[in-house]
Write an enzyme that holds these catalytic residues in place. Structure first.
Site, PDB file in Angstrom:
ATOM      1  N   GLN A 111     146.106  15.443  83.422  1.00  0.00           N
ATOM      2  CA  GLN A 111     147.183  15.919  82.543  1.00  0.00           C
ATOM      3  C   GLN A 111     147.138  17.443  82.470  1.00  0.00           C
ATOM      4  O   GLN A 111     147.995  18.051  81.862  1.00  0.00           O
ATOM      5  CB  GLN A 111     146.986  15.352  81.140  1.00  0.00           C
ATOM      6  N   ASN A 112     146.091  18.028  83.040  1.00  0.00           N
ATOM      7  CA  ASN A 112     145.916  19.472  82.915  1.00  0.00           C
ATOM      8  C   ASN A 112     146.768  20.216  83.928  1.00  0.00           C
ATOM      9  O   ASN A 112     147.115  19.693  84.989  1.00  0.00           O
ATOM     10  CB  ASN A 112     144.441  19.835  83.071  1.00  0.00           C
ATOM     11  N   ILE A 113     147.054  21.458  83.581  1.00  0.00           N
ATOM     12  CA  ILE A 113     147.977  22.255  84.399  1.00  0.00           C
ATOM     13  C   ILE A 113     147.253  23.484  84.943  1.00  0.00           C
ATOM     14  O   ILE A 113     147.877  24.479  85.273  1.00  0.00           O
ATOM     15  CB  ILE A 113     149.211  22.670  83.562  1.00  0.00           C
ATOM     16  N   ASP A 114     145.905  23.404  84.999  1.00  0.00           N
ATOM     17  CA  ASP A 114     145.109  24.606  85.253  1.00  0.00           C
ATOM     18  C   ASP A 114     144.544  24.722  86.667  1.00  0.00           C
ATOM     19  O   ASP A 114     143.881  25.711  86.995  1.00  0.00           O
ATOM     20  CB  ASP A 114     143.957  24.702  84.239  1.00  0.00           C
ATOM     21  N   HIS A 129     151.417  16.313  84.783  1.00  0.00           N
ATOM     22  CA  HIS A 129     152.168  17.248  83.931  1.00  0.00           C
ATOM     23  C   HIS A 129     152.438  18.560  84.663  1.00  0.00           C
ATOM     24  O   HIS A 129     152.723  19.575  84.028  1.00  0.00           O
ATOM     25  CB  HIS A 129     151.422  17.506  82.621  1.00  0.00           C
ATOM     26  N   GLY A 220     137.864  13.456  78.494  1.00  0.00           N
ATOM     27  CA  GLY A 220     138.427  14.555  77.687  1.00  0.00           C
ATOM     28  C   GLY A 220     139.890  14.418  77.352  1.00  0.00           C
ATOM     29  O   GLY A 220     140.623  15.404  77.407  1.00  0.00           O
ATOM     30  N   THR A 221     140.311  13.215  77.014  1.00  0.00           N
ATOM     31  CA  THR A 221     141.711  13.071  76.599  1.00  0.00           C
ATOM     32  C   THR A 221     141.798  12.291  75.291  1.00  0.00           C
ATOM     33  O   THR A 221     141.059  11.322  75.093  1.00  0.00           O
ATOM     34  CB  THR A 221     142.580  12.431  77.708  1.00  0.00           C
ATOM     35  N   SER A 222     142.684  12.725  74.417  1.00  0.00           N
ATOM     36  CA  SER A 222     142.836  12.048  73.122  1.00  0.00           C
ATOM     37  C   SER A 222     143.687  10.796  73.254  1.00  0.00           C
ATOM     38  O   SER A 222     143.784  10.016  72.312  1.00  0.00           O
ATOM     39  CB  SER A 222     143.492  13.006  72.114  1.00  0.00           C
ATOM     40  N   PRO A 247     133.564  13.907  73.138  1.00  0.00           N
ATOM     41  CA  PRO A 247     132.741  14.020  71.922  1.00  0.00           C
ATOM     42  C   PRO A 247     133.163  13.087  70.799  1.00  0.00           C
ATOM     43  O   PRO A 247     132.410  12.922  69.837  1.00  0.00           O
ATOM     44  CB  PRO A 247     132.944  15.483  71.502  1.00  0.00           C
TER      45      PRO A 247
HETATM   46  P1  NAD Z   1     144.111  16.749  73.623  1.00  0.00           P
HETATM   47  O1  NAD Z   1     144.068  18.191  73.213  1.00  0.00           O
HETATM   48  O2  NAD Z   1     145.044  15.843  72.948  1.00  0.00           O
HETATM   49  O3  NAD Z   1     142.643  16.067  73.501  1.00  0.00           O
HETATM   50  C1  NAD Z   1     141.520  16.662  74.066  1.00  0.00           C
HETATM   51  C2  NAD Z   1     140.378  15.671  73.997  1.00  0.00           C
HETATM   52  O4  NAD Z   1     139.271  16.249  74.668  1.00  0.00           O
HETATM   53  C3  NAD Z   1     139.940  15.318  72.576  1.00  0.00           C
HETATM   54  O5  NAD Z   1     139.758  13.922  72.492  1.00  0.00           O
HETATM   55  C4  NAD Z   1     138.598  16.061  72.443  1.00  0.00           C
HETATM   56  O6  NAD Z   1     137.684  15.403  71.587  1.00  0.00           O
HETATM   57  C5  NAD Z   1     138.116  16.037  73.880  1.00  0.00           C
HETATM   58  N1  NAD Z   1     137.159  17.088  74.210  1.00  0.00           N
HETATM   59  C6  NAD Z   1     136.983  18.304  73.645  1.00  0.00           C
HETATM   60  N2  NAD Z   1     135.983  18.961  74.261  1.00  0.00           N
HETATM   61  C7  NAD Z   1     135.513  18.147  75.230  1.00  0.00           C
HETATM   62  C8  NAD Z   1     134.476  18.258  76.198  1.00  0.00           C
HETATM   63  N3  NAD Z   1     133.714  19.367  76.289  1.00  0.00           N
HETATM   64  N4  NAD Z   1     134.260  17.229  77.045  1.00  0.00           N
HETATM   65  C9  NAD Z   1     135.009  16.105  76.976  1.00  0.00           C
HETATM   66  N5  NAD Z   1     135.995  15.941  76.065  1.00  0.00           N
HETATM   67  C10 NAD Z   1     136.243  16.946  75.210  1.00  0.00           C
HETATM   68  O7  NAD Z   1     144.319  16.792  75.174  1.00  0.00           O
HETATM   69  P2  NAD Z   1     145.094  15.797  76.099  1.00  0.00           P
HETATM   70  O8  NAD Z   1     144.782  14.401  75.731  1.00  0.00           O
HETATM   71  O9  NAD Z   1     144.837  16.266  77.476  1.00  0.00           O
HETATM   72  O10 NAD Z   1     146.647  16.103  75.790  1.00  0.00           O
HETATM   73  C11 NAD Z   1     147.108  17.413  75.627  1.00  0.00           C
HETATM   74  C12 NAD Z   1     148.229  17.834  76.563  1.00  0.00           C
HETATM   75  O11 NAD Z   1     148.180  19.241  76.652  1.00  0.00           O
HETATM   76  C13 NAD Z   1     148.086  17.319  77.937  1.00  0.00           C
HETATM   77  O12 NAD Z   1     149.283  16.768  78.266  1.00  0.00           O
HETATM   78  C14 NAD Z   1     147.822  18.536  78.828  1.00  0.00           C
HETATM   79  O13 NAD Z   1     148.859  18.611  79.814  1.00  0.00           O
HETATM   80  C15 NAD Z   1     148.033  19.735  77.965  1.00  0.00           C
HETATM   81  N6  NAD Z   1     146.903  20.693  77.991  1.00  0.00           N
HETATM   82  C16 NAD Z   1     146.397  21.117  79.181  1.00  0.00           C
HETATM   83  C17 NAD Z   1     145.331  22.004  79.202  1.00  0.00           C
HETATM   84  C18 NAD Z   1     144.798  22.452  80.530  1.00  0.00           C
HETATM   85  O14 NAD Z   1     145.535  22.472  81.530  1.00  0.00           O
HETATM   86  N7  NAD Z   1     143.503  22.782  80.615  1.00  0.00           N
HETATM   87  C19 NAD Z   1     144.779  22.477  78.015  1.00  0.00           C
HETATM   88  C20 NAD Z   1     145.342  22.046  76.803  1.00  0.00           C
HETATM   89  C21 NAD Z   1     146.391  21.133  76.808  1.00  0.00           C
END
Ligand code: NAD
Length: 274
Positions: A111-114, A129, A220-222, A247
């Protein structure tokens, strides 16, 4: 206590066994997978949505409105999103996921865009995404790749203009490599915001991979962003074991509780000792 019931402490060896026995593995990642690379998640306590609520900042319409009415706020939002991605490098979790390919056929659905899975060396990555590192035009026509250095240059310009008196025209100039309109039409980053359709063919490929795997590792997804959040159930209902990593308190049947950057390398070492 029923001795037949596994205790939480059993989760790591059982997850390792599941990986070892797997025919095809899917790794499904969310914002938490990149948290240890310095990219904040959106929903955690210090997450982006606290300062920039998604009703305003997670749609193209909302962003255009903010840009026109409060350009300085849009500039601050863009700095908050772009700067961590511009500076990020893969963490041990991304690298463990890439290393898994030495042992099993692996499909990464993110789901990440990085772009960090590709930087870590993963070869099959479905970015459902989209990605910040690609610029597209009308109907998703590919225009060009954007490097992390390009992102950093945009951030530097934005930082200069938030320090001075910000006017919309300076903002438009600063973000032109990322988004704008010209004689050739408009262009924007290839990311999926709220109200957008999922990125294709990534989404179709992701659904097929989830149906076809026997081990689904969710990192790492909620699980609160739809339709992405249905993928673990798709895998489970097709017979796959689902392992979750993060976590939060255990939600699923096989949960590794803690940071992905610590637990994924440990899981790999246990499943495939050197
Ligand atoms: P979210 O923000 O809803 O949930 C993040 C989850 O990761 C939480 O459950 C949290 O407890 C967990 N987490 C935090 N630190 C962690 C770690 N060190 N190791 C493992 N898990 C950890 O994120 P989501 O479910 O991905 O949904 C958010 C949306 O926002 C996605 O659609 C994504 O596209 C976007 N997003 C992307 C990035 C990115 O590209 N890096 C960053 C933020 C949000």
């Amino acid at each position: 206590m029923d001795p037949a019931q596994p205790t939480p402490g059993d989760a790591m060896p059982r997850a390792a066994e599941c990986l070892r026995a797997a025919r095809k593995v899917v790794v499904f990642t969310g914002a938490g997978a990149s948290a240890e690379s310095g990219i904040p998640t959106f929903r955690d306590d210090s997450g982006l949505w606290r300062e920039f609520p998604p009703e305003l900042f997670a749609t193209w319409r909302g962003l255009l409105h903010i840009g026109a009415s409060r350009p300085e706020t849009l500039a601050r939002f863009l700095i908050a999103v772009l700067d961590p991605v511009a500076r990020a490098v893969p963490n041990p979790g991304h690298r463990a996921i890439a290393e898994l390919e030495a042992h099993k056929p692996v499909t990464v659905i993110t789901q990440n865009i990085d772009g960090l899975h590709q930087d870590a060396g993963s070869t099959t990555v479905h970015e459902i995404h989209g990605t910040l590192l690609e610029i597209v035009g009308r109907q998703g026509r590919f225009i060009r790749v954007l490097s992390r250095q390009d992102l950093q240059n945009i951030v530097t310009q934005l930082q200069q203009i938030v320090e001075g008196r910000i006017v919309a025209i300076r903002l438009l100039r600063a973000i032109r490599p990322l988004a704008g309109a010209g004689l050739g039409g408009w262009h924007r980053p290839n990311v999926v915001l709220f109200e957008d359709r999922m990125a294709e063919p990534a989404w179709t490929n992701a659904e097929a991979a989830a149906r076809d795997c026997d081990c689904f590792l969710s990192v790492g997804t909620s699980g609160s962003v739809y339709p992405a959040a249905i993928l673990p159930d798709t895998a489970r209902s097709n017979g796959a074991a689902v392992i979750t990593v993060g976590p939060d308190a255990p939600g699923g049947e096989l949960h590794l509780q803690g940071p992905a950057g610590l637990l994924l390398p440990r899981l790999l070492r246990l499943a495939f000792p050197a």
